[in-house]
Design a protein around this motif. Structure first.
Motif, PDB file in Angstrom:
ATOM      1  N   THR A  51       0.878  -1.164   0.000  1.00  0.00           N
ATOM      2  CA  THR A  51       0.000   0.000   0.000  1.00  0.00           C
ATOM      3  C   THR A  51       0.907   1.203   0.000  1.00  0.00           C
ATOM      4  N   HIS A  52       0.923   1.992  -1.078  1.00  0.00           N
ATOM      5  CA  HIS A  52       1.810   3.161  -1.046  1.00  0.00           C
ATOM      6  C   HIS A  52       1.059   4.374  -0.497  1.00  0.00           C
ATOM      7  N   MET A  53       1.791   5.459  -0.284  1.00  0.00           N
ATOM      8  CA  MET A  53       1.198   6.620   0.397  1.00  0.00           C
ATOM      9  C   MET A  53       0.081   7.264  -0.416  1.00  0.00           C
ATOM     10  N   GLY A  54       0.121   7.104  -1.745  1.00  0.00           N
ATOM     11  CA  GLY A  54      -0.978   7.604  -2.566  1.00  0.00           C
ATOM     12  C   GLY A  54      -2.257   6.829  -2.269  1.00  0.00           C
ATOM     13  N   HIS A  55      -2.140   5.493  -2.235  1.00  0.00           N
ATOM     14  CA  HIS A  55      -3.304   4.680  -1.851  1.00  0.00           C
ATOM     15  C   HIS A  55      -3.800   5.119  -0.468  1.00  0.00           C
ATOM     16  N   ALA A  56      -2.859   5.176   0.477  1.00  0.00           N
ATOM     17  CA  ALA A  56      -3.244   5.459   1.872  1.00  0.00           C
ATOM     18  C   ALA A  56      -3.945   6.812   1.970  1.00  0.00           C
ATOM     19  N   ALA A  57      -3.426   7.824   1.251  1.00  0.00           N
ATOM     20  CA  ALA A  57      -4.030   9.162   1.312  1.00  0.00           C
ATOM     21  C   ALA A  57      -5.460   9.122   0.769  1.00  0.00           C
ATOM     22  N   THR A  58      -5.659   8.401  -0.316  1.00  0.00           N
ATOM     23  CA  THR A  58      -7.001   8.329  -0.907  1.00  0.00           C
ATOM     24  C   THR A  58      -7.974   7.625   0.042  1.00  0.00           C
ATOM     25  N   TYR A  59      -7.563   6.480   0.603  1.00  0.00           N
ATOM     26  CA  TYR A  59      -8.498   5.780   1.501  1.00  0.00           C
ATOM     27  C   TYR A  59      -8.737   6.555   2.792  1.00  0.00           C
ATOM     28  N   MET A 115      -4.292  -1.074   6.247  1.00  0.00           N
ATOM     29  CA  MET A 115      -5.512  -0.306   6.525  1.00  0.00           C
ATOM     30  C   MET A 115      -5.839  -0.364   8.019  1.00  0.00           C
ATOM     31  N   GLU A 116      -5.692  -1.563   8.585  1.00  0.00           N
ATOM     32  CA  GLU A 116      -6.003  -1.724  10.005  1.00  0.00           C
ATOM     33  C   GLU A 116      -5.033  -0.910  10.864  1.00  0.00           C
ATOM     34  N   ALA A 117      -3.751  -0.962  10.500  1.00  0.00           N
ATOM     35  CA  ALA A 117      -2.753  -0.203  11.269  1.00  0.00           C
ATOM     36  C   ALA A 117      -3.039   1.296  11.199  1.00  0.00           C
ATOM     37  N   LEU A 118      -3.565   1.745  10.065  1.00  0.00           N
ATOM     38  CA  LEU A 118      -3.850   3.177   9.895  1.00  0.00           C
ATOM     39  C   LEU A 118      -5.225   3.567  10.439  1.00  0.00           C
ATOM     40  N   SER A 119      -5.933   2.612  11.059  1.00  0.00           N
ATOM     41  CA  SER A 119      -7.283   2.862  11.617  1.00  0.00           C
ATOM     42  C   SER A 119      -8.267   3.359  10.568  1.00  0.00           C
ATOM     43  N   ILE A 120      -8.168   2.800   9.375  1.00  0.00           N
ATOM     44  CA  ILE A 120      -9.117   3.139   8.298  1.00  0.00           C
ATOM     45  C   ILE A 120     -10.357   2.253   8.459  1.00  0.00           C
ATOM     46  N   LEU A 121     -11.538   2.875   8.425  1.00  0.00           N
ATOM     47  CA  LEU A 121     -12.782   2.100   8.563  1.00  0.00           C
ATOM     48  C   LEU A 121     -12.920   1.116   7.399  1.00  0.00           C
ATOM     49  N   SER A 298       3.916   2.094 -11.876  1.00  0.00           N
ATOM     50  CA  SER A 298       4.674   2.002 -13.128  1.00  0.00           C
ATOM     51  C   SER A 298       6.020   2.693 -13.003  1.00  0.00           C
ATOM     52  N   LEU A 299       6.114   3.771 -12.202  1.00  0.00           N
ATOM     53  CA  LEU A 299       7.409   4.452 -12.042  1.00  0.00           C
ATOM     54  C   LEU A 299       8.253   3.800 -10.943  1.00  0.00           C
ATOM     55  N   GLY A 300       7.579   3.135 -10.010  1.00  0.00           N
ATOM     56  CA  GLY A 300       8.305   2.441  -8.940  1.00  0.00           C
ATOM     57  C   GLY A 300       8.807   3.359  -7.833  1.00  0.00           C
ATOM     58  N   ASN A 301       8.374   4.643  -7.834  1.00  0.00           N
ATOM     59  CA  ASN A 301       8.826   5.594  -6.788  1.00  0.00           C
ATOM     60  C   ASN A 301       7.882   5.511  -5.587  1.00  0.00           C
ATOM     61  N   LEU A 302       7.942   4.396  -4.898  1.00  0.00           N
ATOM     62  CA  LEU A 302       6.928   4.106  -3.882  1.00  0.00           C
ATOM     63  C   LEU A 302       7.454   4.241  -2.465  1.00  0.00           C
ATOM     64  N   VAL A 303       6.664   4.879  -1.617  1.00  0.00           N
ATOM     65  CA  VAL A 303       6.906   4.805  -0.180  1.00  0.00           C
ATOM     66  C   VAL A 303       5.783   3.934   0.368  1.00  0.00           C
ATOM     67  N   LEU A 304       6.146   2.774   0.884  1.00  0.00           N
ATOM     68  CA  LEU A 304       5.128   1.811   1.314  1.00  0.00           C
ATOM     69  C   LEU A 304       4.835   1.940   2.813  1.00  0.00           C
ATOM     70  N   VAL A 305       3.563   1.876   3.147  1.00  0.00           N
ATOM     71  CA  VAL A 305       3.140   1.919   4.547  1.00  0.00           C
ATOM     72  C   VAL A 305       3.847   0.801   5.324  1.00  0.00           C
ATOM     73  N   SER A 306       3.857  -0.393   4.762  1.00  0.00           N
ATOM     74  CA  SER A 306       4.408  -1.548   5.488  1.00  0.00           C
ATOM     75  C   SER A 306       5.912  -1.384   5.724  1.00  0.00           C
ATOM     76  N   ARG A 307       6.603  -0.766   4.762  1.00  0.00           N
ATOM     77  CA  ARG A 307       8.052  -0.611   4.927  1.00  0.00           C
ATOM     78  C   ARG A 307       8.358   0.391   6.053  1.00  0.00           C
ATOM     79  N   LEU A 308       7.607   1.480   6.082  1.00  0.00           N
ATOM     80  CA  LEU A 308       7.820   2.458   7.167  1.00  0.00           C
ATOM     81  C   LEU A 308       7.472   1.834   8.510  1.00  0.00           C
ATOM     82  N   ALA A 317       1.616   8.527  13.141  1.00  0.00           N
ATOM     83  CA  ALA A 317       2.394   9.617  12.531  1.00  0.00           C
ATOM     84  C   ALA A 317       2.204   9.617  11.011  1.00  0.00           C
ATOM     85  N   ILE A 318       2.076   8.425  10.425  1.00  0.00           N
ATOM     86  CA  ILE A 318       1.788   8.351   8.977  1.00  0.00           C
ATOM     87  C   ILE A 318       0.433   9.012   8.721  1.00  0.00           C
ATOM     88  N   ARG A 319      -0.533   8.655   9.565  1.00  0.00           N
ATOM     89  CA  ARG A 319      -1.867   9.222   9.410  1.00  0.00           C
ATOM     90  C   ARG A 319      -1.843  10.750   9.526  1.00  0.00           C
TER      91      ARG A 319
END
Ligand code: 5CA
Ligand code: ZN
Length: 413
Positions: A51-59, A115-121, A298-308, A317-319
């Motif tokens: 799950t990258h930060m773009g996904h996380a921001a949208t959800y 999603m669970e770690a980020l407390s997303i409903l 496609s660009l591979g410039n990903l910051v992943l929630v799981s990696r952080l 703090a991510i939230r």
């Protein structure tokens, strides 16, 4: 399909008002309200590189919307798909030598944990496309019968015909451009960029999207009422949304990269199937970038929630990093933004803890100001600033503000 565990949401005194959201179709703020139950569909992941930060921001944007609806006393019915059969997923599986189903399953599991770690409903209905293939094929058959879909012979003689949507054949409720407000040249460019096939021979219009792809050698396919094959992308979301939420639901959401062709065409298919609009509000989040470009698989410039998280970063703090940007703005992820959020988290935790010194800022008034910030197009940066100011002075009821931060911003201090 199972979703993930639901975070606890404390109840608060009083009620917030129903929120207004920016609607891409009418290009203005609209009250996001369709009766006692707010019905929300948010396009889910294509399960690879989650799950990258773009996904996380949208959800997170639509998590905030649900928290405001709940605080306004509404019931919420939330549905989300998983695009577990699609060209990019199959290509990634082939490149990496992994079975596409295993790739999808493992990535959905990772997404659930993030999603669970980020407390997303979680959604009430979490639906994989492969769970509803019969329903999708049946919808395609109905579109054929209604004369808004047509067959295009496949180049391979062994396969049957592919089926396309006639985007000029609908009128009234939806016409091409209704959601995106784009001109034909812009539509063609985006269609080409985002999975469309403008050069396919035999189509009535270059922008007509694929509804059903006839079986090809070496590709997964399913027997159906419209022949063996697999569904096109947009019809999947139209069918899942209509099945779970019914027509004319409250909000259709996703990133701004989905405005065209995905949400345009999903709305078109749904209008052709039901005779009604798909949703009241078409809402879109801005794009999160990294290293100067949109964060993308496609660009591979990903910051992943799981990696952080595995590097020890607190999910809260991510939230808070994500909440510090308005959901509709395009912005760039940075380590500094994360550090600012970590500082904010420790300040709030210290100043709102059980034994914090009492101050003169009213927790009730602070709660009202948070509610007002969120009510108008989910202004989370403003809501954070409201809490910052109150915390700097010290509040008269830290427990109440802690509950408000937990319920509305999803951060448990
Ligand atoms: N499965 C389709 C939708 S049906 C899909 O777009 N999947 S996705 O995995 O590519 O994206 C999942 C969600 O994250 C979509 O709503 C998409 O718009 C959003 N998204 C993707 N990249 C970004 C980004 N860089 N910033 C913000 N949101 C993004
Ligand atoms: Zn979708």
């Amino acid at each position: 399909m199972k979703a993930w565990n639901r975070p606890e949401i404390p109840t608060l005194p009083g009620l917030s008002a129903v929120p207004c959201l920016y609607d891409t179709s009418t290009r203005g703020l609209v009250e996001a309200h369709t009766g006692d139950t707010a019905r929300l569909y948010v396009c889910g992941i294509t399960p690879y590189d989650a799950t990258h930060m773009g996904h996380a921001a949208t959800y997170l944007a639509y998590d905030t919307l649900q928290r405001v609806w709940l605080d306004a006393g509404l019931e919420v019915h939330f549905a989300q798909n998983v695009t577990d059969i699609d060209d990019p997923l199959l290509e990634r599986a082939a490149e990496t030598g992994v079975d596409w189903q295993e790739l999808a399953e493992s990535q959905v599991e990772l997404f659930r944990r993030d999603m669970e770690a980020l407390s997303i409903l979680p959604p009430e209905d979490y639906v994989a496309v492969t769970e509803v293939l019969d329903e999708i094929a049946e919808a395609v058959r109905r579109l054929l019968v209604a004369g808004v879909a047509y067959e295009v012979p496949t180049p391979e003689s062994s396969a049957g015909s592919d089926i396309y949507f006639d985007s000029a054949a609908t009128d009234g409720v939806w016409t091409l451009g209704k959601i995106s407000n784009l001109d034909p040249a812009a539509m063609e460019e985006l269609f080409r960029e985002r999975g469309g096939d403008p050069d396919r021979e035999g189509k009535r219009d270059i922008l007509d999207p694929l509804l059903w792809r006839a079986a090809r050698d070496g590709e997964p396919s399913w027997a159906s009422s419209v022949g063996a094959g697999r569904p096109g992308w947009h019809i999947e979301c139209s069918v899942i949304a209509l099945m779970e939420l019914g027509r004319d639901f409250t909000v259709q959401g996703g990133g701004s990269d989905l405005i065209f062709p995905h949400h345009e065409m999903s709305a078109g298919h749904a209008a052709a199937l039901s005779g009604h609009p798909l949703a009241r509000v078409y809402s879109h989040t801005g794009m999160v970038a990294y290293q100067g470009e949109k964060m993308s698989k496609s660009l591979g410039n990903l910051v992943l929630v799981s990696r952080l998280r595995s590097a020890g970063v607190d999910a809260r703090a991510i939230r808070l990093t994500l909440l510090a940007h308005h959901y509709r703005s395009d912005w760039e992820w940075s380590d500094e933004a994360l550090e600012t959020a970590e500082d904010r988290l420790s300040t709030w935790s210290a100043r709102l803890s059980g034994d914090a010194d009492l101050g003169t800022a009213s927790s009730r008034e602070t709660l009202a100001a948070i509610r007002e910030s969120l009510r108008i197009d989910l202004d989370t940066p403003k809501a954070l600033a409201v809490v910052d100011s109150a915390v700097a002075i010290g509040v008269d009821d830290p427990a109440l503000l802690r509950r408000a931060v937990s319920a509305l911003l999803g951060v448990d201090l």
